[in-house]
Design an enzyme around this catalytic site. Structure first.
Site, PDB file in Angstrom:
ATOM      1  N   VAL A  93     -15.436  41.809  23.206  1.00  0.00           N
ATOM      2  CA  VAL A  93     -15.131  41.572  24.520  1.00  0.00           C
ATOM      3  C   VAL A  93     -14.856  40.008  24.766  1.00  0.00           C
ATOM      4  O   VAL A  93     -15.644  39.370  24.125  1.00  0.00           O
ATOM      5  CB  VAL A  93     -15.942  42.140  25.541  1.00  0.00           C
ATOM      6  CG1 VAL A  93     -15.594  43.917  25.339  1.00  0.00           C
ATOM      7  CG2 VAL A  93     -17.425  41.808  25.480  1.00  0.00           C
ATOM      8  N   CYS A 282     -11.378  29.184  23.136  1.00  0.00           N
ATOM      9  CA  CYS A 282     -12.806  29.296  22.544  1.00  0.00           C
ATOM     10  C   CYS A 282     -13.304  27.896  22.444  1.00  0.00           C
ATOM     11  O   CYS A 282     -14.608  27.727  22.555  1.00  0.00           O
ATOM     12  CB  CYS A 282     -12.829  29.853  21.386  1.00  0.00           C
ATOM     13  SG  CYS A 282     -12.519  31.546  21.626  1.00  0.00           S
ATOM     14  N   PHE A 344      -0.631  27.123  23.332  1.00  0.00           N
ATOM     15  CA  PHE A 344      -1.695  26.115  22.858  1.00  0.00           C
ATOM     16  C   PHE A 344      -1.511  25.832  21.205  1.00  0.00           C
ATOM     17  O   PHE A 344      -1.918  24.778  20.783  1.00  0.00           O
ATOM     18  CB  PHE A 344      -3.224  26.780  23.198  1.00  0.00           C
ATOM     19  CG  PHE A 344      -3.919  27.607  22.106  1.00  0.00           C
ATOM     20  CD1 PHE A 344      -3.470  29.027  22.294  1.00  0.00           C
ATOM     21  CD2 PHE A 344      -4.615  27.101  21.300  1.00  0.00           C
ATOM     22  CE1 PHE A 344      -4.164  29.957  21.418  1.00  0.00           C
ATOM     23  CE2 PHE A 344      -4.967  27.911  20.248  1.00  0.00           C
ATOM     24  CZ  PHE A 344      -4.958  29.349  20.249  1.00  0.00           C
TER      25      PHE A 344
END
Ligand code: NAD
Ligand code: UGA
Length: 475
Positions: A93, A282, A344
């Site tokens: 998740v 991240c 990105f």
């Protein structure tokens, strides 16, 4: 004891859960893999008969889904049933940065991990291996363990056979190359305390990965190694980006410098491409989390050191919008600018933390009219990211910045003063410079923030060219 794994459940059908389970299903056709998610819309897209509608664009993914879906790979919202039937459960998740409360802006919001752990504790049956696949702060396994074990204590009579084994198995795939990364990883990292549980997971990976690539550690080293791998990768990008600015003012060329330093095997050639700053879901959140953890343990110098990797990244994005504005005579009010690429990086439709977002917002704030083209990003996503409705037509009487989606590179260039390359999509290497130059207004500019080897031909059509980190941009 020997754990035989027949049914695998993965909680979270996102960029990690979807592709990683698809590859396990493809390599281990004797295992049943159920990927579950609370987001029905996302699950419907995973089940879509038109494979172009999968929620995630990754080269090679469609083919695997076609081979395995409905055979040993299933996507559903049936969390309870699939947890109950699973011998092994992956938690994949989202773990974004907290936006409010203690640690807001730095710490990871563990609410989705906690909810998954509670679902597992409620529905799992018998001996169950729980695998942390999400990137988590070091020692999260302790939290998961205490949630899982609390239900065993509470329902002692009903769940005598219930036992949980927790493993950390962080994912190192990069978007755009996810399938290749999963099929040929540099390493697989498994942290845990129970040798048999570790072995059960190792057996799955060793179906297609050499044993010498499988690293086994304690839980905390595995959890921390994932954060540190991302921090080191991001640090290299901030390092090279900081030097790109120095190249531009000294006459050096960042590509030459990267090539020269990368030949030193101690430095290595990868991850030295200067660009508009790192994006993706991240790097930033994982470094912020590292900063938070360091501060929590009183390691302020370590925290400051890593915080600077983020500061340089923010500075690089701002620096690029400033360069564009300065080169366009100090103002972009009312000017049409062609934005090429919004994701990105290439080969993904993901725009999370894309440098394009900040750069476009800065230009819109300065009054520019942006024609945005990206081969994979949908206009509704750009609208969400820019927090600004798409204009149907630009209002030439208004000084306010606006944006419109363009369906091709050439459409985006109509009446434009500049082509601004923000993502390194391969198709940008094959532009018909004659055709595009005829659509633009003079003097016309190219701002290449990705060093997409703009051909000499572009110069012949009268473009002024600025390339990131090239000192020959000197006035
Ligand atoms: P994502 O947002 O694309 O997917 C997460 C999914 O989990 C969502 O679809 C969400 O609806 C679902 N979910 C959340 N709580 C749930 C619950 N209780 N029950 C069922 N479903 C639930 O996220 P992602 O990009 O796949 O990242 C997942 C994790 O993997 C993060 O920790 C991330 O740091 C890590 N990671 C991501 C990448 C990457 O390239 N995106 C690579 C390596 C590691
Ligand atoms: C990154 C890591 O590479 C993965 O190992 C990790 O699993 C993942 O984060 C994660 O934990 O989410 P990802 O963000 O998908 O993967 O993509 P990268 O290829 O790392 O690129 C990240 C950003 O850095 C992109 O914006 C990219 O354009 C930029 N970048 C990358 C550069 O500017 N220069 C480079 O040399 C490399």
């Amino acid at each position: 004891m020997d754990y035989s794994i027949k049914n695998i459940c993965c909680i979270g059908a996102g960029y990690v859960g979807g592709p990683s389970m698809a590859v396990i299903a493809d390599k281990c056709t004797n295992k049943n893999i159920n990927v579950v998610d609370l987001n029905k819309e996302r699950i419907d897209l995973w089940n879509s008969s038109n494979l172009s509608n999968l929620p995630i664009y990754e080269p090679g993914l469609k083919e695997i889904i076609k081979r395995r879906r409905g055979k040993n790979l299933f996507f559903s919202t049936e969390v309870k049933k699939n947890i109950a039937e699973a011998d092994m459960i992956f938690i994949s998740v989202n773990t974004p940065t907290k936006i409010k409360g203690i640690g807001a802006g730095e710490a990871i919001d563990l609410k989705w991990v906690e909810a998954s752990s509670r679902q597992i504790s409620r529905y799992a049956k018998g001996k169950t291996i729980v695998v942390e696949k999400s990137t988590l702060p070091v020692r999260t396994a302790e939290t998961i363990k205490s949630i899982l074990n609390s239900t065993i204590t509470k329902n002692k009579n009903q769940s005598e056979s219930q036992e949980f084994f927790i493993l950390s198995n962080p994912e190192f795939l990069a978007e755009g190359t996810a399938i290749n990364d999963l099929e040929n990883p540099d390493r697989i990292l498994i942290g845990g305390e129970d040798d048999d549980a570790i072995k059960a997971l190792e057996n799955i990976y060793s179906t297609w990965i050499n044993q010498d690539k499988i690293i086994k550690t304690d839980l905390w080293s595995a959890e921390l190694s994932k954060l540190i791998a991302n921090a080191f990768l991001a640090q290299r990008i901030s390092s090279i980006n900081s030097i790109s600015a120095l190249c531009e003012v000294t006459g050096a060329d960042i590509k030459e410098v990267a090539n020269a330093i990368g030949k030193d095997t101690r430095i290595g050639e990868f991850f030295l491409n200067s660009g508009p700053g790192f994006g993706g879901s991240c790097f930033k959140k994982d470094i912020l989390n590292l900063v938070y953890i360091c501060k929590y343990y009183g390691l302020y110098e370590t925290a400051n050191y890593w915080q600077n990797v983020i500061e340089i990244n923010n500075w690089q994005q701002k620096r690029i919008s400033n360069v564009i504005i300065n080169k366009l005579f100090g103002t972009v009010v009312g000017k049409k600018l062609s934005i090429l690429g919004f994701s990105f990086k290439k080969n993904t439709n993901d725009t999370r933390e894309s440098p394009a977002i900040k750069i476009c917002k800065n230009l819109i704030e300065e009054g520019a009219k942006l024609n945005i083209y990206d081969p994979q990003v949908m206009p509704k996503i750009i609208e969400r990211d820019l927090n600004l409705k798409e204009s149907i037509e630009f209002d030439s009487s208004s000084e306010l910045g606006e944006w419109k989606f363009a369906s091709s590179i050439y459409e985006s260039a109509i009446d434009s003063d500049a082509l601004i390359f923000l993502t390194e999509w391969d198709e940008f290497k094959f532009i018909n410079w004659k055709k595009i130059s005829e659509k633009m207004r003079d003097p016309k500019w190219i701002f290449d923030t990705r060093s997409i080897s703009i051909s000499k031909e572009a110069q012949a059509y009268g473009f002024n060219i600025w390339v990131i980190g090239e000192g020959k941009n000197l006035p």
